[in-house]
Design an enzyme around this catalytic site. Structure first.
Site, PDB file in Angstrom:
ATOM      1  N   GLU A 231      12.032   9.210  -6.175  1.00 12.71           N
ATOM      2  CA  GLU A 231      12.650   8.670  -7.631  1.00 12.71           C
ATOM      3  C   GLU A 231      12.525   9.922  -8.659  1.00 12.71           C
ATOM      4  O   GLU A 231      11.252  10.044  -9.046  1.00 12.71           O
ATOM      5  CB  GLU A 231      12.016   7.518  -7.977  1.00 12.71           C
TER       6      GLU A 231
ATOM      7  N   CYS B 236      13.539   7.998 -17.030  1.00 16.09           N
ATOM      8  CA  CYS B 236      14.401   8.524 -16.099  1.00 16.09           C
ATOM      9  C   CYS B 236      15.753   8.239 -16.320  1.00 16.09           C
ATOM     10  O   CYS B 236      16.448   9.053 -16.109  1.00 16.09           O
ATOM     11  CB  CYS B 236      14.041   8.314 -14.640  1.00 16.09           C
TER      12      CYS B 236
HETATM   13  P1  NAD Z   1       6.128  15.829 -11.975  1.00 16.41           P
HETATM   14  O1  NAD Z   1       6.907  16.113 -10.690  1.00 16.41           O
HETATM   15  O2  NAD Z   1       5.728  16.934 -12.734  1.00 16.41           O
HETATM   16  O3  NAD Z   1       4.795  15.133 -11.358  1.00 16.41           O
HETATM   17  C1  NAD Z   1       4.756  13.751 -10.627  1.00 16.41           C
HETATM   18  C2  NAD Z   1       3.583  13.806  -9.836  1.00 16.41           C
HETATM   19  O4  NAD Z   1       3.691  14.590  -8.639  1.00 16.41           O
HETATM   20  C3  NAD Z   1       2.233  13.857 -10.572  1.00 16.41           C
HETATM   21  O5  NAD Z   1       1.212  12.815 -10.073  1.00 16.41           O
HETATM   22  C4  NAD Z   1       1.833  15.211 -10.132  1.00 16.41           C
HETATM   23  O6  NAD Z   1       0.384  15.521 -10.294  1.00 16.41           O
HETATM   24  C5  NAD Z   1       2.315  15.375  -8.893  1.00 16.41           C
HETATM   25  N1  NAD Z   1       2.427  16.483  -8.266  1.00 16.41           N
HETATM   26  C6  NAD Z   1       2.561  17.951  -8.911  1.00 16.41           C
HETATM   27  N2  NAD Z   1       2.561  18.953  -8.171  1.00 16.41           N
HETATM   28  C7  NAD Z   1       2.263  18.397  -6.760  1.00 16.41           C
HETATM   29  C8  NAD Z   1       2.356  18.852  -5.459  1.00 16.41           C
HETATM   30  N3  NAD Z   1       2.705  20.169  -5.276  1.00 16.41           N
HETATM   31  N4  NAD Z   1       2.453  17.961  -4.393  1.00 16.41           N
HETATM   32  C9  NAD Z   1       2.006  16.870  -4.624  1.00 16.41           C
HETATM   33  N5  NAD Z   1       2.080  16.227  -5.778  1.00 16.41           N
HETATM   34  C10 NAD Z   1       2.114  16.816  -6.709  1.00 16.41           C
HETATM   35  O7  NAD Z   1       6.981  14.895 -12.884  1.00 16.41           O
HETATM   36  P2  NAD Z   1       6.281  14.002 -14.108  1.00 16.41           P
HETATM   37  O8  NAD Z   1       6.367  15.113 -15.224  1.00 16.41           O
HETATM   38  O9  NAD Z   1       4.931  13.269 -13.938  1.00 16.41           O
HETATM   39  O10 NAD Z   1       7.500  13.010 -14.449  1.00 16.41           O
HETATM   40  C11 NAD Z   1       8.731  13.236 -15.097  1.00 16.41           C
HETATM   41  C12 NAD Z   1       9.911  13.237 -14.149  1.00 16.41           C
HETATM   42  O11 NAD Z   1      10.008  12.144 -13.652  1.00 16.41           O
HETATM   43  C13 NAD Z   1      11.089  13.322 -14.965  1.00 16.41           C
HETATM   44  O12 NAD Z   1      12.239  14.169 -14.118  1.00 16.41           O
HETATM   45  C14 NAD Z   1      11.812  11.879 -14.733  1.00 16.41           C
HETATM   46  O13 NAD Z   1      13.041  11.758 -14.754  1.00 16.41           O
HETATM   47  C15 NAD Z   1      11.322  11.484 -13.520  1.00 16.41           C
HETATM   48  N6  NAD Z   1      11.074  10.004 -13.382  1.00 16.41           N
HETATM   49  C16 NAD Z   1      12.201   9.404 -12.318  1.00 16.41           C
HETATM   50  C17 NAD Z   1      11.956   7.886 -12.055  1.00 16.41           C
HETATM   51  C18 NAD Z   1      13.048   7.428 -11.530  1.00 16.41           C
HETATM   52  O14 NAD Z   1      12.662   6.086 -11.243  1.00 16.41           O
HETATM   53  N7  NAD Z   1      14.064   7.964 -10.770  1.00 16.41           N
HETATM   54  C19 NAD Z   1      11.058   7.156 -13.016  1.00 16.41           C
HETATM   55  C20 NAD Z   1      10.205   8.053 -13.787  1.00 16.41           C
HETATM   56  C21 NAD Z   1      10.227   9.135 -14.205  1.00 16.41           C
END
Ligand code: NAD
Length: 454
Positions: free
Chosen positions: A226, A261
């Site tokens: 997502e 999001c």
């Molecule tokens: P992010 O990708 O920076 O982090 C998400 C998660 O991934 C965190 O827990 C982070 O620690 C982890 N992570 C980071 N690097 C990783 C790796 N190499 N391997 C495994 N895990 C890793 O995103 P964010 O800043 O937390 O969230 C914001 C983004 O999420 C925005 O783009 C937003 O649109 C999206 N979002 C989407 C939805 C949806 O339902 N489509 C809902 C909420 C947020």
């Protein structure tokens, strides 16, 4: 790990991060419990989740304040999130038995046939910070009800909330050997990718999501993503109440300080009502109070992460350099905290990052269009595919636009909304697979086909 309050920049807590070894240990703990959990009758698993649902209400004051301190959302919005999460849990409580029950396909023939839904096993729930309760419950609730073990990694920006979730699940009777929180940043997530898990359920950015899909492809297990969006909203010339639509569009753009999001990320307005729309939109935007998220009057809190301020600034500067005109806001607040004044930019085009890259903050570009055709062309001009909204008096005219959207969700006369009863899914760079609805219950089980003779 330092947990920082984005409104004050103060360290509110220090929490020890998991190491690769401690994460492996947590995996082993769940390995010991998962089979027994899957054998617990479904109604008992649901009953534990029902207790968790009640505890979220019982402790809502503490949970809401901690959420606001940790991610910066205005306090009322923290309460709203807890409420919303409870509604989603209620949906799972009411509907899981129906969608997880075995299904008889042929009962009369010599060979009888049925489908039985079995848990995937042990899954990773790698989560985001913007709605930690909402995006968390989308995954760990149906996963637990479905009989899975869960390694839940809250975002490093929502760790206190992640620990509350674990505490309340244990209090509700979810065994410790079935649910474990993994604390940390990217490396902790990486350690989960390195484990032989049975499914990966990720909410976060496109960049990390794509990386996870690539890293886990060889495991041949379900991977759901997502991801982000650049969601458009189009206002047709036939809307009854331009002021009401402008207010709704503004709320869709800046609710949760624009960090949803499915936030409205770009707006197209028919030229016939453009001036009127802009007048109302800008005057409403100017009324928004930016400040301490614990104050009742505050509509816009800080953005949760410091780096986002630079990104928003860059998007606005890029737009201005290419001819964009700022009608309100325009930059960060001086002083402590990661505050960005709600910013409205017009005279925009798709040459500007503001109209093509996810902003994830309280900035919005508004573009004038001459007809539905031009609006559709611009709305579709994106690598993302999460949601698209149309405001019009005419369903037929709106439907014509909605049908052309390559998005998981379309809205008529509403926006920035999620329903537990409908699948939540992104297309293209916005994701893969669906949570919520019966799709989001079945996503955590696998079908087994029984061919029965005798
Ligand atoms: P992010 O990708 O920076 O982090 C998400 C998660 O991934 C965190 O827990 C982070 O620690 C982890 N992570 C980071 N690097 C990783 C790796 N190499 N391997 C495994 N895990 C890793 O995103 P964010 O800043 O937390 O969230 C914001 C983004 O999420 C925005 O783009 C937003 O649109 C999206 N979002 C989407 C939805 C949806 O339902 N489509 C809902 C909420 C947020």
């Amino acid at each position: 790990m330092h947990i920082i309050n984005p409104a004050t920049e103060e360290v509110i807590q220090e929490i020890a991060e998991d190491t690769t070894e401690s994460i492996q240990k947590k995996y082993k703990i769940i390995q010991e419990g998962q089979v027994a959990w899957a054998a617990v009758p479904l109604e008992k698993r649901i009953a534990a989740i029902e207790k968790f649902y009640n505890f979220l209400d019982e402790e809502k004051d503490t949970l809401a304040v901690d959420l606001t301190r940790e991610v910066g959302k205005p306090l009322q919005q923290s309460y709203n999130e807890l409420n919303g999460a409870r509604q989603r849990i209620q949906y799972f409580i009411k509907n899981s038995a129906r969608w997880l029950a075995e299904e008889w396909i042929t009962e009369e023939d010599a060979t009888r046939e049925k489908i039985v839904y079995e848990p995937l096993g042990i899954i990773a729930n790698i989560s985001a910070w913007n709605y930690p309760y909402l995006v968390g419950v989308n995954v760990f609730v149906p996963a637990l009800i479905g009989g899975n073990g869960v390694l839940y990694k809250p975002s490093e920006y929502a760790t206190i909330t992640g620990l509350h979730i674990q505490r309340l699940l244990y209090r509700a009777g979810i065994p410790e050997n079935i649910f474990q929180v993994v604390i940390g940043k990217g490396p902790a997530g990486q350690a989960l990718l390195d484990l032989p898990l049975d499914g990966y359920f990720f909410t976060g950015s496109y960049r990390t999501g794509k990386y996870i899909a690539e890293q886990t492809a060889g495991k041949l297990v379900p991977v759901q993503l997502e991801l982000g969006g650049k969601d458009p909203l189009y206002v047709m010339d036939d809307v009854d109440d331009v002021s009401a639509v402008a207010a709704a569009a503004l709320d869709g753009a800046v609710y949760n300080t624009g960090q949803s999001c499915c936030a409205v990320e770009r707006i197209y307005v028919h030229e016939k009502i453009y001036d009127q729309f802009i007048d109302v939109f800008v005057s409403e935007a100017k009324k928004l109070v930016t400040g301490n998220p614990l104050d009742k009057a505050t509509g816009i809190g800080p953005v949760s992460r410091k780096e986002q301020i630079a990104l928003l600034k860059e998007q606005v500067e890029d737009a201005v350099a290419k001819g964009g005109k700022v009608l309100s806001g325009g930059g960060p607040l001086s002083g402590r905290g990661y505050f960005f004044v709600p910013t409205v930019v017009v005279n925009v085009s798709h040459d500007m990052k503001l109209m093509t890259d996810e902003s994830f903050g309280p900035v919005i570009g508004i573009q004038k269009v001459k007809d539905d055709r031009e609006a559709v062309k611009l709305m579709k001009d994106t690598p993302y595919g999460l949601t698209a909204a149309v405001y019009s008096k005419s369903y037929d005219r709106a439907e014509n636009v909605m049908k052309q959207m390559d998005t998981g969700t379309v809205y008529w006369n509403c926006c920035d909304r999620v329903s537990a009863a409908l699948p939540w899914s992104g297309r293209k760079n916005s994701g893969l697979g669906a949570t919520l609805s019966y799709h989001g219950i079945r996503a955590f089980v696998q079908p087994k086909a029984y061919h029965l003779r005798g």
